[in-house]
Design an enzyme around this catalytic site. Structure first.
Site, short mmCIF file in Angstrom:
data_model
loop_
_atom_site.label_atom_id
_atom_site.label_comp_id
_atom_site.label_asym_id
_atom_site.label_seq_id
_atom_site.Cartn_x
_atom_site.Cartn_y
_atom_site.Cartn_z
N GLU A 18 6.11 5.89 29.52
CA GLU A 18 6.33 4.61 28.84
C GLU A 18 5.58 4.56 27.50
O GLU A 18 4.66 3.74 27.33
CB GLU A 18 5.93 3.44 29.74
CG GLU A 18 6.68 3.45 31.06
CD GLU A 18 6.58 2.15 31.84
OE1 GLU A 18 5.81 1.26 31.45
OE2 GLU A 18 7.31 2.01 32.85
N GLU B 169 10.65 5.74 38.06
CA GLU B 169 9.92 4.65 38.74
C GLU B 169 10.88 3.51 39.04
O GLU B 169 11.70 3.13 38.20
CB GLU B 169 8.81 4.05 37.85
CG GLU B 169 7.57 4.89 37.72
CD GLU B 169 6.51 4.24 36.83
OE1 GLU B 169 6.44 3.00 36.78
OE2 GLU B 169 5.78 5.00 36.18
#
Ligand code: BGP
Length: 473
Positions: free
Chosen positions: A168, A366
């Site tokens: 991220e 995720e």
């Protein structure tokens, strides 16, 4: 009905170094950005818990790997903590004890039949490099990151076949410099875009090093694109979604996958004084070193509408110049985390990727559900009956498998997280794991009901779901 899960489809779980390791063995001067934030603002961390002990993975990793093997995880992803890997970031002096720990974890995973995946940075930027160079504002920090990657590949590249530069990469600078809601609260929109750019450039340079090393594996990055839904069919709401997608999703997707930025985004950066001054050599490097694959984190949908008020010129740039948040009445919520639950994001994101990046190989890196006060679901045998988590996984996986059937190049699904772990600020408030961590008892591990359910899913490779075309009730 039943979905058969393809034979090679990844069914794993994820974590990160800083959210699990704890500070055992940490030396002075090895603080990461997270450690520094926790030390500066402990009061924003839920009940004072932070990265100091975390799940004590440094000492208890063997127990975790044994549990992974019991559950049958095909893959486990975590990170190497850059701030712990060296005792001197400039002269690249490796902390041999920490490096040995990483090596031991890799061997343990391989012996247990769990394929390791590693990120080089899951927000673990060394504090020393923030203090001295302002972190990712500096091209010198990119050089140091590339050298770090080179050493990591030399040491572990024969055993680890799945690498990622960042987890991220948009998050830290968005919270810190764009929204200014996290320490050190410096509002600086231009720096936001510069960090975005430097992480793209760092990825391309690390890809170049990895390829030159001739390793028998793949390198990519883990992104957190948000599936954007406009409030309505009006062209104004559609435009709002378009800009959100451009500024938060395509800002990483396009350079990493296609090797170039959308022209529209470049124009927008110039126009809004967030221009990052790329050189033509850098842009060529980005063009020539695209990723092998991507991990995609998916938690919630993003709903937007057209902005109602004129933008006040002169204030620092923020993407809300082009959109406003839209709160869908009746949406289903995970109230512990404040995130909407909308499993269709899995199918819609898969179709978005198929349409915009048809050659891209990717997997869900995720997806998961954090639950507050989870102990209240403990049954008389002492097992946490996390049926809400099982339903969450089941519904998200259903839409993902539907997308695979429709031709999406999705290689698998990884749950966040393997064990409960420390979240930024929320710490242990919302529990995410298949395996619970007992904070009162030396971080003892125990499997939740979801762990047994996931084990059966992995073993049988059949997902049982209710028929979508239910009769109206
Ligand atoms: C992702 C991060 C993870 C993890 C997860 C859950 O964005 O990659 O590190 O923390 O979100 O979110 P949170 O911990 O904020 O509840």
């Amino acid at each position: 009905m039943n979905y058969s899960i393809p034979e090679n489809f990844i069914l794993g779980a994820a974590a990160s170094a800083w959210q699990t390791e704890g500070w055992s063995g940490k030396q002075a001067g090895q603080d990461s950005y997270l450690d520094a934030w926790y030390e500066a603002e402990p009061f924003v961390w839920h009940q004072g818990y932070g990265p100091a002990v975390a799940t004590d993975f440094m000492n208890q990793y063997k127990t975790d790997v044994r549990l992974m093997a019991e559950i049958g995880l095909t893959h486990y992803r975590t990170s190497i903590n850059w701030s712990r890997f060296f005792t001197d970031y400039e002269n690249l002096v490796v902390d041999e004890a920490y490096a040995q720990h990483i090596s031991d974890v890799i061997n343990e995973l391989l012996e247990a039949g769990v394929e390791p995946m590693f990120c080089l940075e899951h927000y673990e930027l060394p504090k020393a490099l923030m203090d001295r160079y302002d972190g990712w504002s500096s091209k010198h920090v990119i050089d140091l990151f590339v050298e770090y990657a080179r050493i990591v590949f030399e040491r572990y590249g024969d055993r680890v076949k799945h690498w990622f530069t960042f987890n991220e990469p948009i998050v830290v600078q968005t919270r810190v410099y764009l929204d200014a809601i996290r320490w050190p609260h410096e509002q600086n929109s231009k720096k936001w875009m510069l960090w975005n750019y430097h992480k793209v450039l760092a990825t391309a340079r690390v890809v170049e090093v990895y390829k030159a090393g001739g390793y028998a594996g793949r390198i990519g990055c883990i992104l957190n694109p948000e599936m954007v839904y406009p409030r309505s069919s009006s062209k104004e709401d559609q435009a709002a979604a378009h800009y959100y997608d451009l500024l938060y999703n395509r800002v990483f997707f396009d350079p990493l996958v296609l090797g170039q930025y959308p022209e529209e985004l470049l124009a927008l950066c110039r126009e809004n004084d967030i221009w990052f001054e790329p050189t033509s050599e850098e842009l060529a490097l980005i063009r020539e070193n695209t990723v092998d694959f991507l991990g995609v984190n998916q938690y919630y949908p993003k709903r937007v509408k057209a902005q109602r008020f004129a933008w006040a010129e002169g204030q620092p740039f923020h993407p809300t110049k082009y959109y406003e948040e839209f709160d869908l009445p009746g949406k289903q919520m995970n109230n512990s985390r404040g995130w909407e639950i909308y499993p269709s994001i899995m199918y819609d994101m898969a179709m978005y990727l198929t349409e915009n990046y048809p050659d891209l190989d990717w997997f869900v890196a995720e997806n998961g559900m954090g639950q507050m006060d989870e102990q209240r679901f403990t049954d008389e045998t002492g097992v946490i009956q996390d049926t809400y988590r099982i339903e969450f996984i089941r519904e998200h996986l259903r839409y993902l498998l539907k997308a695979v059937e429709a031709g999406a190049r999705c290689e698998g699904y990884m749950l966040w997280a393997f064990t409960d772990c420390v979240s930024p600020m929320n710490a242990f408030k919302n529990r995410y794991g298949l395996v619970s961590i007992d904070l009162e008892n030396q971080r003892a591990r125990s499997k939740k009901a979801s762990a047994n359910w996931y084990a059966t899913l992995i073993r049988e490779r059949q997902l049982q779901v209710a028929d979508l075309s239910d009769e109206p009730k």
